[in-house]
Design a protein around this motif. Structure first.
Motif, short mmCIF file in Angstrom:
data_model
loop_
_atom_site.label_atom_id
_atom_site.label_comp_id
_atom_site.label_asym_id
_atom_site.label_seq_id
_atom_site.Cartn_x
_atom_site.Cartn_y
_atom_site.Cartn_z
N THR A 11 0.83 -1.20 0.00
CA THR A 11 0.00 0.00 0.00
C THR A 11 0.87 1.25 0.00
N ALA A 12 1.89 1.27 0.84
CA ALA A 12 2.78 2.43 0.90
C ALA A 12 3.48 2.64 -0.44
N ALA A 13 3.92 1.56 -1.04
CA ALA A 13 4.62 1.67 -2.33
C ALA A 13 3.71 2.22 -3.41
N TRP A 49 7.59 2.34 4.41
CA TRP A 49 7.05 1.10 4.96
C TRP A 49 5.98 1.32 6.02
N CYS A 50 5.70 2.55 6.40
CA CYS A 50 4.77 2.88 7.49
C CYS A 50 3.33 2.94 6.99
N ALA A 55 -1.54 6.04 4.96
CA ALA A 55 -2.90 6.56 5.13
C ALA A 55 -2.90 8.09 5.08
N GLN A 56 -1.91 8.70 5.72
CA GLN A 56 -1.79 10.16 5.65
C GLN A 56 -1.54 10.61 4.22
N SER A 118 -7.11 11.00 10.06
CA SER A 118 -8.43 11.52 9.73
C SER A 118 -8.32 12.55 8.61
N LYS A 119 -9.04 12.30 7.53
CA LYS A 119 -9.01 13.23 6.40
C LYS A 119 -9.50 14.62 6.83
#
Length: 135
Positions: A11-13, A49-50, A55-56, A118-119
């Motif tokens: 996902t991070a990649a 990798w976080c 998400a941010q 949180s968006k």
């Protein structure tokens, strides 16, 4: 590698290239240069990798796409926490961990989010940056 680690890494990649288009990668002296020029700076302390960072990044990218003024009026700088987490910049700003977002203008910190995804909260911080950039 377990499934959770694999999914977080994948996902991070997938997320970082999209965010990378909207941000400049940090190099020593870059933040001081922008602040000296009167720019508002939005710092994104993260790693590849976080999962929280990913998400941010997704929230920031969606907000950047929804309002071109963010990117046009605010300097977004990605600081690789693995590389610069112990740098003078991180120490001066007292950055506690990766997944930290900070807005700076002049010699003032205008806001910060630590590990928040949180968006709505991220939008509020980006709006603070945008308001400062036109003030």
């Amino acid at each position: 590698m377990d499934r959770r680690t694999f999914l977080a890494t994948a996902t991070a990649a997938l997320t970082l290239p999209a965010l990378a288009n909207a941000t400049t990668n940090y190099t020593p002296g870059l933040v001081k240069k922008h602040l000296a020029a009167g720019d508002t700076v939005f710092l994104v302390f993260g790693t590849e990798w976080c999962s929280t960072c990913a998400a941010q990044d997704r929230a920031i990218n969606a907000l950047l796409q929804s309002n071109p003024d963010y990117e046009a009026k605010v300097a977004f700088i990605h600081v690789d926490y693995d590389q610069y987490g112990q740098s003078d910049l991180a120490r001066d700003l007292k950055i506690p961990r990766r997944s930290t977002l900070v807005v700076l203008k002049g010699d003032q910190e205008l806001g910060r989010i630590v590990a928040g995804t949180s968006k709505t909260q991220i939008k509020e911080l980006m709006d603070t940056a945008l308001s400062a950039s036109v003030a």
